[in-house]
Design an enzyme around this catalytic site. Structure first.
Site, mmCIF file in Angstrom:
data_model
loop_
_atom_site.group_PDB
_atom_site.id
_atom_site.type_symbol
_atom_site.label_atom_id
_atom_site.label_comp_id
_atom_site.label_asym_id
_atom_site.label_seq_id
_atom_site.Cartn_x
_atom_site.Cartn_y
_atom_site.Cartn_z
ATOM 1 N N ARG A 25 0.851 -1.182 0.000
ATOM 2 C CA ARG A 25 0.000 0.000 0.000
ATOM 3 C C ARG A 25 0.890 1.236 0.000
ATOM 4 N NH1 ARG A 25 -2.324 -3.419 4.038
ATOM 5 N NH2 ARG A 25 -4.437 -4.110 3.507
ATOM 6 N N HIS A 60 -2.004 2.360 -6.089
ATOM 7 C CA HIS A 60 -2.950 1.247 -5.962
ATOM 8 C C HIS A 60 -3.099 0.486 -7.276
ATOM 9 C CE1 HIS A 60 -5.871 -1.069 -3.778
ATOM 10 N NE2 HIS A 60 -6.715 -0.966 -4.781
ATOM 11 N N ARG A 100 -0.402 -1.992 -7.097
ATOM 12 C CA ARG A 100 -0.765 -3.013 -6.105
ATOM 13 C C ARG A 100 -1.833 -3.954 -6.668
ATOM 14 N NH1 ARG A 100 -1.426 -4.294 -0.523
ATOM 15 N NH2 ARG A 100 -3.600 -4.517 0.141
ATOM 16 N N TYR A 127 -9.188 -14.194 7.880
ATOM 17 C CA TYR A 127 -7.756 -14.166 7.594
ATOM 18 C C TYR A 127 -7.131 -15.526 7.875
ATOM 19 C CZ TYR A 127 -2.875 -12.688 8.206
ATOM 20 O OH TYR A 127 -1.521 -12.558 8.125
ATOM 21 N N HIS A 166 -4.311 -8.584 3.599
ATOM 22 C CA HIS A 166 -5.753 -8.450 3.745
ATOM 23 C C HIS A 166 -6.237 -9.258 4.945
ATOM 24 C CE1 HIS A 166 -6.691 -7.282 -0.703
ATOM 25 N NE2 HIS A 166 -6.310 -6.264 0.037
ATOM 26 N N LYS A 179 -2.159 -2.254 7.945
ATOM 27 C CA LYS A 179 -3.314 -1.678 8.636
ATOM 28 C C LYS A 179 -3.484 -2.343 9.995
ATOM 29 C CE LYS A 179 -6.117 -0.170 4.717
ATOM 30 N NZ LYS A 179 -7.431 -0.301 4.024
#
Length: 304
Positions: A151, A243, A246, A278, A269, A175
């Site tokens: 990212r 992006h 990506r 996940y 993710h 994140k």
């Protein structure tokens, strides 16, 4: 006035049609759309459902039922808007004391994925003629974006010590402050190494991997602007931004490996969909998938 709603319809819908047409004087097109959506709702009423008796929970269940029948989130948003307008009318007519649709929500609309670049386009973008410090830096940035699917915020936050040349890996803070280890292809490692040789002559404020000519950590907007610039200079038909690289990374990996779980891990993710949780994979498996699938992985070399 538009054609009257069919017989057997709630008289309140007929009054609503009259209200829209005569008092609010909205267009016939809007009236037709409102009534169409409300009739769609009536079609899935349970035996005991009645507009004046519907509660918030019942309406939410109706929205869910329409969704299961295949109505898209975009269409459901229109349905929801019609329901809220209708209950506002009933409230105005003092037929109800509170609008049960006030906090009603529709399923979230999936954001359309940006169009990815094909492998030839990415290859052309990355074959820039690096002949000055900034072009070497930018080449390393673009190679790393495409090599590892980072990212923008992740790449901008990288420090020199996050690059592990001997393991051909990069340590990324994703994140939710979740750390992950991602492979780096040989061509990206080479570009980063060349940039670091140049960076040694730039007095820097900290250990940032990518810096300006004055040694300050490169800002997000600056990275975006530089990628757009190279996209134009390489005469690509699409606008190049972080992006897009990506997304191209993810698409090309999936096309080559079909290993959805590995790509999920590589991208950092938490979920691939609202229902898929996940799943962790060990790095050796990730590296194997990466080496076999990534267009620019080649043979990941080592540098101590």
């Amino acid at each position: 006035m538009v054609d009257n709603v069919s017989s057997g319809t709630s008289p309140w819908l007929i009054d609503f049609e009259r209200y829209l047409t005569t008092e609010r004087q909205v267009s016939a097109y809007t009236v037709r759309n409102y009534l169409f959506e409300l009739k769609r709702v009536e079609a899935v009423f349970s035996a005991n459902d009645d507009w004046l008796a519907l509660k918030h929970e019942s309406l939410q269940a109706i929205i869910a039922k329409l969704h299961r029948k295949g109505l898209s989130p975009r269409s459901l948003s229109l349905t929801l808007s019609s329901i809220k307008q209708f209950f506002d009318f009933l409230l105005r007519e003092q037929q109800i004391s509170v609008n049960p649709a006030l906090n009603l929500s529709a399923p979230k609309q999936a954001k359309p994925l940006p169009k990815n670049m094909d492998v030839d386009s990415v290859t052309h973008l990355l074959e820039i003629d690096a002949n000055d410090p900034l072009s070497y830096r930018d080449k390393a940035i673009m190679e790393l974006f495409y090599s590892s699917g980072l990212r923008l915020a992740e790449l901008a936050a990288l420090n020199v010590t996050d690059i592990k040349f001997s393991q051909a890996q990069v340590k990324v803070m994703g994140k939710g402050s979740k750390e992950r280890i991602v492979p780096i292809g040989k061509l990206a490692l080479t570009a980063i190494s060349q940039w670091l040789d140049i960076k040694r002559d730039i007095p820097c404020e900290d250990d940032a991997l990518f810096v300006t000519a004055k040694g300050r950590r490169l800002a997000h907007r600056s990275i975006q602007a530089r990628l757009a610039k190279w996209g134009q200079e390489q005469a690509l038909s699409v606008k190049v931004h972080p992006h897009k690289l990506r997304h191209s990374f993810a698409t090309h990996m999936l096309e080559s490996s079909a290993d959805l779980r590995a790509v999920q891990e590589l991208l950092g993710h938490a979920n691939l969909s609202t229902t898929q949780v996940y799943t962790s994979l060990d790095f050796q498996h990730l590296a194997k998938v990466y080496d076999g699938a990534h267009p620019r992985a080649k043979k990941r070399g080592s540098k101590s």
